[in-house]
Design a protein around this motif. Structure first.
Motif, PDB file in Angstrom:
ATOM      1  N   LEU A 158      -3.940 -22.119 -10.282  1.00  0.00           N
ATOM      2  CA  LEU A 158      -2.555 -22.459  -9.722  1.00  0.00           C
ATOM      3  C   LEU A 158      -2.894 -23.196  -8.591  1.00  0.00           C
ATOM      4  O   LEU A 158      -1.975 -24.046  -8.943  1.00  0.00           O
ATOM      5  N   THR A 159      -3.668 -23.432  -8.258  1.00  0.00           N
ATOM      6  CA  THR A 159      -4.152 -23.811  -6.553  1.00  0.00           C
ATOM      7  C   THR A 159      -4.101 -25.428  -6.976  1.00  0.00           C
ATOM      8  O   THR A 159      -3.956 -26.440  -6.550  1.00  0.00           O
ATOM      9  N   ALA A 160      -5.499 -25.486  -8.250  1.00  0.00           N
ATOM     10  CA  ALA A 160      -6.090 -26.512  -8.863  1.00  0.00           C
ATOM     11  C   ALA A 160      -4.514 -27.881  -8.941  1.00  0.00           C
ATOM     12  O   ALA A 160      -4.817 -28.714  -8.758  1.00  0.00           O
ATOM     13  N   ARG A 161      -3.993 -26.599  -9.708  1.00  0.00           N
ATOM     14  CA  ARG A 161      -2.849 -27.510 -10.788  1.00  0.00           C
ATOM     15  C   ARG A 161      -1.694 -27.750  -9.740  1.00  0.00           C
ATOM     16  O   ARG A 161      -0.423 -28.544 -10.408  1.00  0.00           O
ATOM     17  N   GLY A 164      -0.596 -29.986  -3.490  1.00  0.00           N
ATOM     18  CA  GLY A 164       0.991 -31.498  -3.033  1.00  0.00           C
ATOM     19  C   GLY A 164       2.438 -30.070  -3.122  1.00  0.00           C
ATOM     20  O   GLY A 164       3.253 -31.070  -2.984  1.00  0.00           O
ATOM     21  N   LYS A 165       2.269 -29.334  -3.962  1.00  0.00           N
ATOM     22  CA  LYS A 165       3.729 -28.624  -4.253  1.00  0.00           C
ATOM     23  C   LYS A 165       3.339 -27.590  -3.847  1.00  0.00           C
ATOM     24  O   LYS A 165       2.571 -26.558  -3.491  1.00  0.00           O
ATOM     25  N   HIS A 166       4.849 -26.400  -3.845  1.00  0.00           N
ATOM     26  CA  HIS A 166       4.895 -25.657  -3.303  1.00  0.00           C
ATOM     27  C   HIS A 166       4.278 -24.113  -4.107  1.00  0.00           C
ATOM     28  O   HIS A 166       4.684 -23.964  -5.620  1.00  0.00           O
ATOM     29  N   ILE A 167       3.867 -23.482  -3.495  1.00  0.00           N
ATOM     30  CA  ILE A 167       4.185 -21.725  -4.411  1.00  0.00           C
ATOM     31  C   ILE A 167       4.527 -20.981  -3.197  1.00  0.00           C
ATOM     32  O   ILE A 167       3.979 -20.676  -2.133  1.00  0.00           O
ATOM     33  N   ALA A 168       5.735 -20.463  -3.607  1.00  0.00           N
ATOM     34  CA  ALA A 168       6.300 -19.619  -3.650  1.00  0.00           C
ATOM     35  C   ALA A 168       5.680 -18.127  -3.635  1.00  0.00           C
ATOM     36  O   ALA A 168       5.276 -17.819  -4.767  1.00  0.00           O
ATOM     37  N   ILE A 169       5.592 -17.305  -2.367  1.00  0.00           N
ATOM     38  CA  ILE A 169       5.253 -16.022  -2.827  1.00  0.00           C
ATOM     39  C   ILE A 169       6.580 -14.971  -2.215  1.00  0.00           C
ATOM     40  O   ILE A 169       7.178 -14.842  -0.890  1.00  0.00           O
ATOM     41  N   LEU A 170       6.613 -13.998  -3.525  1.00  0.00           N
ATOM     42  CA  LEU A 170       7.865 -13.569  -3.109  1.00  0.00           C
ATOM     43  C   LEU A 170       7.933 -11.638  -3.243  1.00  0.00           C
ATOM     44  O   LEU A 170       6.243 -11.404  -3.868  1.00  0.00           O
ATOM     45  N   LEU A 171       8.406 -10.819  -2.370  1.00  0.00           N
ATOM     46  CA  LEU A 171       8.204  -9.363  -2.096  1.00  0.00           C
ATOM     47  C   LEU A 171       9.295  -8.710  -2.547  1.00  0.00           C
ATOM     48  O   LEU A 171      10.590  -9.245  -1.912  1.00  0.00           O
ATOM     49  N   ASP A 172       9.874  -8.310  -3.819  1.00  0.00           N
ATOM     50  CA  ASP A 172      10.837  -8.226  -4.321  1.00  0.00           C
ATOM     51  C   ASP A 172      11.922  -8.987  -4.304  1.00  0.00           C
ATOM     52  O   ASP A 172      12.884  -9.173  -4.540  1.00  0.00           O
ATOM     53  N   LYS A 173      11.230 -10.498  -5.123  1.00  0.00           N
ATOM     54  CA  LYS A 173      11.863 -11.385  -4.986  1.00  0.00           C
ATOM     55  C   LYS A 173      12.874 -11.870  -4.418  1.00  0.00           C
ATOM     56  O   LYS A 173      13.705 -13.308  -4.404  1.00  0.00           O
ATOM     57  N   GLN A 174      12.551 -11.630  -2.942  1.00  0.00           N
ATOM     58  CA  GLN A 174      12.510 -12.429  -1.775  1.00  0.00           C
ATOM     59  C   GLN A 174      11.195 -13.215  -1.543  1.00  0.00           C
ATOM     60  O   GLN A 174      10.346 -12.469  -0.917  1.00  0.00           O
ATOM     61  N   ILE A 175      11.575 -14.672  -0.693  1.00  0.00           N
ATOM     62  CA  ILE A 175      10.337 -15.214  -0.467  1.00  0.00           C
ATOM     63  C   ILE A 175       9.993 -14.892   0.764  1.00  0.00           C
ATOM     64  O   ILE A 175      10.950 -15.063   1.793  1.00  0.00           O
ATOM     65  N   THR A 177       7.023 -16.358   1.807  1.00  0.00           N
ATOM     66  CA  THR A 177       6.651 -17.805   2.448  1.00  0.00           C
ATOM     67  C   THR A 177       6.680 -18.496   1.357  1.00  0.00           C
ATOM     68  O   THR A 177       6.579 -18.437   0.137  1.00  0.00           O
ATOM     69  N   ASN A 178       6.974 -20.000   1.745  1.00  0.00           N
ATOM     70  CA  ASN A 178       6.904 -21.305   0.360  1.00  0.00           C
ATOM     71  C   ASN A 178       6.065 -22.227   0.895  1.00  0.00           C
ATOM     72  O   ASN A 178       6.304 -23.360   0.740  1.00  0.00           O
ATOM     73  N   PRO A 179       4.400 -22.454   0.875  1.00  0.00           N
ATOM     74  CA  PRO A 179       3.221 -23.131   2.141  1.00  0.00           C
ATOM     75  C   PRO A 179       3.569 -23.910   0.832  1.00  0.00           C
ATOM     76  O   PRO A 179       3.789 -23.820  -0.910  1.00  0.00           O
ATOM     77  N   VAL A 180       3.036 -25.471   1.006  1.00  0.00           N
ATOM     78  CA  VAL A 180       2.309 -26.305   0.271  1.00  0.00           C
ATOM     79  C   VAL A 180       1.468 -26.390  -0.105  1.00  0.00           C
ATOM     80  O   VAL A 180       0.773 -26.584   0.929  1.00  0.00           O
ATOM     81  N   VAL A 181       0.612 -26.444  -1.040  1.00  0.00           N
ATOM     82  CA  VAL A 181      -0.926 -26.340  -1.463  1.00  0.00           C
ATOM     83  C   VAL A 181      -1.817 -27.641  -0.987  1.00  0.00           C
ATOM     84  O   VAL A 181      -1.699 -28.967  -1.446  1.00  0.00           O
ATOM     85  N   GLN A 182      -2.598 -27.412  -0.226  1.00  0.00           N
ATOM     86  CA  GLN A 182      -3.364 -29.165   0.485  1.00  0.00           C
ATOM     87  C   GLN A 182      -4.658 -29.230  -0.663  1.00  0.00           C
ATOM     88  O   GLN A 182      -4.997 -30.458  -0.687  1.00  0.00           O
ATOM     89  N   GLU A 183      -4.836 -28.118  -1.204  1.00  0.00           N
ATOM     90  CA  GLU A 183      -6.185 -28.529  -1.599  1.00  0.00           C
ATOM     91  C   GLU A 183      -6.560 -27.244  -2.618  1.00  0.00           C
ATOM     92  O   GLU A 183      -6.106 -26.054  -2.676  1.00  0.00           O
ATOM     93  N   ALA A 184      -7.179 -26.934  -3.875  1.00  0.00           N
ATOM     94  CA  ALA A 184      -7.888 -25.892  -4.465  1.00  0.00           C
ATOM     95  C   ALA A 184      -8.489 -24.514  -3.553  1.00  0.00           C
ATOM     96  O   ALA A 184      -9.192 -24.982  -2.908  1.00  0.00           O
ATOM     97  N   ILE A 185      -7.754 -23.851  -4.598  1.00  0.00           N
ATOM     98  CA  ILE A 185      -8.684 -22.326  -2.863  1.00  0.00           C
ATOM     99  C   ILE A 185      -9.426 -21.619  -4.360  1.00  0.00           C
ATOM    100  O   ILE A 185      -8.335 -20.744  -5.063  1.00  0.00           O
ATOM    101  N   PRO A 186     -10.728 -21.929  -4.488  1.00  0.00           N
ATOM    102  CA  PRO A 186     -11.659 -21.349  -5.206  1.00  0.00           C
ATOM    103  C   PRO A 186     -12.155 -20.282  -5.221  1.00  0.00           C
ATOM    104  O   PRO A 186     -12.606 -18.524  -6.249  1.00  0.00           O
TER     105      PRO A 186
END
Length: 401
Positions: A158-161, A164-175, A177-186
């Protein structure tokens, strides 16, 4: 007069009373107390169907398990979590000072999801291995999460692709945090930021560690038992206990005299053994449990009454004190055993079929019956035989005969 036996009798009596006086108060205070004695919060949760998940037996069992894990993570003492019917779960939280936060956590579904910018769900809480609240070097409160092996692979992809884009982390459909990925996290590790306090971060970490509830759960009823009400219940229970003990002691002394005194000492031993057993079992004492203790005390005295009446009959028939006491115990044993076994069967049925306070009553009643048989048949007999062998009292009237 045989001074050796008399000395032995006095040493046994003094030893029992001294040990009981020293250990009983701290033992009684150290036993954990239930909701009705110390106050707390009573919550009724009800599971409901949703288009995504239907309520069934397996789902409700998992709800109970997950709620237990959440409560244990909170560090609450002796909570009670049990099913009621097909959809409800009863939760009792003794001593809870802030019931609103506890209730909010119990009913929260806690479904975590990771979404890419297209809104596709790539990871869920099932891919989590661990979650811990932390503070970073800048003082920011965060939750450090670690994925399972499969989750690590998903997160790395997910982080590799998504650089430069956002990944939303939701809990019970509520966001959250919505950070921008700086680099792949293996390495399968990430953080959730945006927590306003360490308490909030810890609460989120507990929810994530315990897992998501499989079905929607609503708080149906909340009832708070105040510490004042709990203290009042405890005071009345102690009063009933003292009155019951006093009545038993006076009755035994009036009707059976020296035998009654020995039975009263054995009763003190019984109470001490019962408290020690409850402590060893890590039992939680409730009002029904106290009722079970008082009832079993009455049954303990009942066994002594049967023995002493048999003893009086044998003495009136011309036997010596020593022979009469032996015959009294022997003849009364079968009656005592039969009556106690039937009561133990009832206690077992209450324990296996009952719930909550009913189980507490069954435990104290059953344990009390077993210990009362030991003290009545063993301890009382031992002390009486030593006293009679001392040959200090030769008239049966002193034994109530």
């Amino acid at each position: 007069m045989r001074w050796g036996n008399l000395t032995k009798f006095l040493v046994v009596i003094v030893a029992i009373l001294a040990v009981a006086g020293y250990y009983m108060p701290p033992l009684a205070l150290s036993i954990k107390q239930g909701l009705d004695l110390q106050g707390g919060t009573h919550v009724v949760l009800e599971a409901s169907d949703t288009p995504e998940a239907k309520v069934n037996d397996d789902a409700l069992q998992r709800v109970v398990h997950i709620i237990e894990r959440r409560i244990n993570e909170l560090g609450l003492t002796e909570p009670l979590v049990q099913r009621q019917g097909d959809r409800r779960v009863i939760v009792e939280l003794p001593g809870v000072k802030d019931p609103e936060k506890a209730i909010e956590m119990l009913g929260q579904t806690a479904l975590m999801e990771f979404q890419d910018e297209s809104g596709n769900i790539v990871l869920t809480g099932k891919d989590l291995k661990d979650a811990r609240a932390q503070i970073d070097q800048s003082g920011q409160k965060l939750v450090a999460i670690e994925f399972t092996d499969e989750g690590t692979r998903k997160f790395a992809d997910l982080t590799a692709r998504s650089v430069g884009k956002h990944i939303a982390i939701l809990l019970d459909k509520q966001i959250l945090t919505n950070p921008v990925v700086q680099e792949a996290i293996p390495n399968g590790k990430a953080v959730i930021t945006g927590n306003r306090s360490m308490e909030e971060a810890e609460r989120l970490a507990i929810l994530l560690r315990s897992g998501a509830l499989p079905v929607k759960v609503d708080v149906l009823e909340t009832r708070t038992v105040g510490p004042t009400l709990g203290e009042d219940s405890k005071a009345k229970s102690v009063e009933a206990f003292v009155i019951g003990i006093a009545a038993i002691v006076i009755f035994m002394l009036l009707f059976y005299r020296v035998s009654g005194f020995v039975a009263n000492v054995a009763l003190v031993l019984y109470v001490m053994l019962l408290l020690a057993s409850l402590k060893m079992l890590n039992a939680t004492l409730t009002l029904p449990g106290i009722a079970g203790i008082i009832l079993s005390m009455g049954m303990a005295v009942d066994a002594n009454v049967l023995i002493f009446e048999r003893f009086k009959e044998e003495y009136r028939n011309g036997k010596t004190l020593r022979a009469a006491i032996d015959a009294g115990f022997t003849r009364a044993f079968s009656t005592i055993l039969d009556s106690n076994i039937t009561t133990l069967i009832v206690a077992a049925v209450l324990f296996f079929l009952g719930t909550g306070p009913i189980k507490g009553f069954a435990v104290t009643l059953g344990l009390g019956i077993i210990l009362s048989m030991f003290t009545a048949i063993t301890a009382t007999r031992f002390m009486l035989k030593i006293l009679i062998n001392a040959n200090i009292i030769k008239n049966g009237k002193f034994f109530g005969a």
